[in-house]
Design a protein around this motif. Sequence first.
Motif, PDB file in Angstrom:
ATOM      1  N   ALA A   9       0.835  -1.200   0.000  1.00  0.00           N
ATOM      2  CA  ALA A   9       0.000   0.000   0.000  1.00  0.00           C
ATOM      3  C   ALA A   9       0.871   1.253   0.000  1.00  0.00           C
ATOM      4  CB  ALA A   9      -0.933  -0.007   1.209  1.00  0.00           C
ATOM      5  N   SER A  10       1.934   1.226   0.785  1.00  0.00           N
ATOM      6  CA  SER A  10       2.846   2.366   0.851  1.00  0.00           C
ATOM      7  C   SER A  10       3.494   2.630  -0.505  1.00  0.00           C
ATOM      8  CB  SER A  10       3.909   2.098   1.918  1.00  0.00           C
ATOM      9  OG  SER A  10       4.782   3.178   2.017  1.00  0.00           O
ATOM     10  N   GLU A  11       3.933   1.563  -1.124  1.00  0.00           N
ATOM     11  CA  GLU A  11       4.566   1.706  -2.442  1.00  0.00           C
ATOM     12  C   GLU A  11       3.580   2.274  -3.464  1.00  0.00           C
ATOM     13  OE1 GLU A  11       6.564  -1.130  -5.844  1.00  0.00           O
ATOM     14  OE2 GLU A  11       6.749  -1.738  -3.743  1.00  0.00           O
ATOM     15  N   LEU A  12       2.350   1.761  -3.449  1.00  0.00           N
ATOM     16  CA  LEU A  12       1.326   2.282  -4.364  1.00  0.00           C
ATOM     17  C   LEU A  12       1.028   3.751  -4.079  1.00  0.00           C
ATOM     18  CD1 LEU A  12      -1.278  -0.608  -4.712  1.00  0.00           C
ATOM     19  CD2 LEU A  12       0.093   0.410  -6.531  1.00  0.00           C
ATOM     20  N   TRP A  13       0.906   4.099  -2.795  1.00  0.00           N
ATOM     21  CA  TRP A  13       0.594   5.487  -2.440  1.00  0.00           C
ATOM     22  C   TRP A  13       1.714   6.420  -2.896  1.00  0.00           C
ATOM     23  CZ3 TRP A  13      -3.534   8.116  -1.672  1.00  0.00           C
ATOM     24  CH2 TRP A  13      -3.488   9.376  -1.081  1.00  0.00           C
ATOM     25  N   ILE A  14       2.941   5.999  -2.684  1.00  0.00           N
ATOM     26  CA  ILE A  14       4.077   6.831  -3.085  1.00  0.00           C
ATOM     27  C   ILE A  14       4.144   6.961  -4.604  1.00  0.00           C
ATOM     28  CG2 ILE A  14       6.606   6.900  -3.191  1.00  0.00           C
ATOM     29  CD1 ILE A  14       6.529   5.639  -0.313  1.00  0.00           C
ATOM     30  N   ASN A  15       4.007   5.844  -5.326  1.00  0.00           N
ATOM     31  CA  ASN A  15       4.189   5.836  -6.779  1.00  0.00           C
ATOM     32  C   ASN A  15       2.955   6.273  -7.567  1.00  0.00           C
ATOM     33  OD1 ASN A  15       6.837   4.931  -6.487  1.00  0.00           O
ATOM     34  ND2 ASN A  15       6.191   2.795  -6.484  1.00  0.00           N
ATOM     35  N   GLU A  16       1.762   6.063  -6.997  1.00  0.00           N
ATOM     36  CA  GLU A  16       0.546   6.340  -7.770  1.00  0.00           C
ATOM     37  C   GLU A  16      -0.407   7.291  -7.051  1.00  0.00           C
ATOM     38  OE1 GLU A  16      -1.259   2.785  -9.408  1.00  0.00           O
ATOM     39  OE2 GLU A  16       0.665   1.741  -9.361  1.00  0.00           O
ATOM     40  N   ARG A  17       0.102   8.032  -6.104  1.00  0.00           N
ATOM     41  CA  ARG A  17      -0.731   8.938  -5.307  1.00  0.00           C
ATOM     42  C   ARG A  17      -1.571   9.856  -6.181  1.00  0.00           C
ATOM     43  NH1 ARG A  17      -0.812  14.033  -3.254  1.00  0.00           N
ATOM     44  NH2 ARG A  17      -1.532  14.302  -1.090  1.00  0.00           N
ATOM     45  N   ASP A  18      -0.948  10.524  -7.134  1.00  0.00           N
ATOM     46  CA  ASP A  18      -1.674  11.489  -7.977  1.00  0.00           C
ATOM     47  C   ASP A  18      -2.764  10.802  -8.796  1.00  0.00           C
ATOM     48  OD1 ASP A  18      -0.108  13.503  -6.975  1.00  0.00           O
ATOM     49  OD2 ASP A  18       1.317  13.477  -8.654  1.00  0.00           O
ATOM     50  N   ALA A  19      -2.483   9.615  -9.313  1.00  0.00           N
ATOM     51  CA  ALA A  19      -3.483   8.873 -10.093  1.00  0.00           C
ATOM     52  C   ALA A  19      -4.644   8.434  -9.202  1.00  0.00           C
ATOM     53  CB  ALA A  19      -2.837   7.657 -10.763  1.00  0.00           C
ATOM     54  N   ILE A  20      -4.356   8.022  -7.977  1.00  0.00           N
ATOM     55  CA  ILE A  20      -5.395   7.601  -7.026  1.00  0.00           C
ATOM     56  C   ILE A  20      -6.294   8.795  -6.691  1.00  0.00           C
ATOM     57  CG2 ILE A  20      -5.798   6.816  -4.652  1.00  0.00           C
ATOM     58  CD1 ILE A  20      -3.115   5.195  -4.968  1.00  0.00           C
ATOM     59  N   ILE A  21      -5.673   9.934  -6.429  1.00  0.00           N
ATOM     60  CA  ILE A  21      -6.425  11.145  -6.103  1.00  0.00           C
ATOM     61  C   ILE A  21      -7.294  11.563  -7.286  1.00  0.00           C
ATOM     62  CG2 ILE A  21      -6.161  13.631  -5.674  1.00  0.00           C
ATOM     63  CD1 ILE A  21      -3.760  12.893  -3.857  1.00  0.00           C
ATOM     64  N   LEU A  22      -6.737  11.549  -8.475  1.00  0.00           N
ATOM     65  CA  LEU A  22      -7.477  11.921  -9.678  1.00  0.00           C
ATOM     66  C   LEU A  22      -8.657  10.968  -9.896  1.00  0.00           C
ATOM     67  CD1 LEU A  22      -7.447  13.961 -12.010  1.00  0.00           C
ATOM     68  CD2 LEU A  22      -6.090  12.309 -13.315  1.00  0.00           C
ATOM     69  N   LYS A  23      -8.430   9.683  -9.701  1.00  0.00           N
ATOM     70  CA  LYS A  23      -9.488   8.684  -9.870  1.00  0.00           C
ATOM     71  C   LYS A  23     -10.652   8.968  -8.913  1.00  0.00           C
ATOM     72  CE  LYS A  23      -8.444   4.487 -10.995  1.00  0.00           C
ATOM     73  NZ  LYS A  23      -9.072   3.670 -12.007  1.00  0.00           N
ATOM     74  N   LEU A  24     -10.338   9.308  -7.672  1.00  0.00           N
ATOM     75  CA  LEU A  24     -11.389   9.609  -6.697  1.00  0.00           C
ATOM     76  C   LEU A  24     -12.104  10.915  -7.024  1.00  0.00           C
ATOM     77  CD1 LEU A  24      -9.749   8.373  -3.419  1.00  0.00           C
ATOM     78  CD2 LEU A  24     -11.936   7.634  -4.345  1.00  0.00           C
ATOM     79  N   ARG A  25     -11.365  11.909  -7.452  1.00  0.00           N
ATOM     80  CA  ARG A  25     -12.001  13.193  -7.790  1.00  0.00           C
ATOM     81  C   ARG A  25     -12.940  13.035  -8.992  1.00  0.00           C
ATOM     82  NH1 ARG A  25      -6.971  16.705  -5.980  1.00  0.00           N
ATOM     83  NH2 ARG A  25      -7.836  17.371  -3.982  1.00  0.00           N
TER      84      ARG A  25
END
Length: 181
Positions: free
Chosen positions: A5-21
């Motif tokens: 989860a940490s690795e995903l958050w660090i590497n894909e944080r912006d994509a995760i945030i964009l997906k939720l928005r």
Amino acid sequence: LFAEASELWINERDAIILKLRHALLTLNRNSYNEKSLVAAFNAWDHYMAAGYPRSFTEFDRKIALLSSTSLVARKLKGSDPPKHRFFDLVSALIEHNVQAQKGLELARFRLLRHMLEWSTLTLRRRRMLRRQVSFDEMLLNLHHSLTSEHGERLAASLRATYPAALIDEFQDTDPIQFRIF
């Protein structure tokens, strides 16, 4: 779980945030809005910054908004919740945390029970060595004697000696006292 989860958050944080928005229109607006998402993102930034898994109770409860469980529960009818491996890991981390907290609570209760049993026995032994008897021990000893093999004789003798008993503050009578009378 945490490492992935940490690795995903660090590497894909912006994509995760964009997906939720982008998914805000498909989610319950009371739970999912820009303000709550910012709180959730900040909570995850702080959680991941520690570098090791910690209790979620230390963080804003909005931290759970990024779980697939929450996203599915709060999606609008006829819409699909956003999907990402991170959301599934968040659900798994939260469930793992809940189970760990239950385990800790059970361990705390076991420890407390052990401490109470040990301290009760230790105090009783120390009082016996000093030939002291507490009020509670007097009641327990009397109750034990009244419920033993010769208890009826003792009860008859006490009734003959003390034909009446005045009980002050009856609402404060504990179960042992009640059984004695």
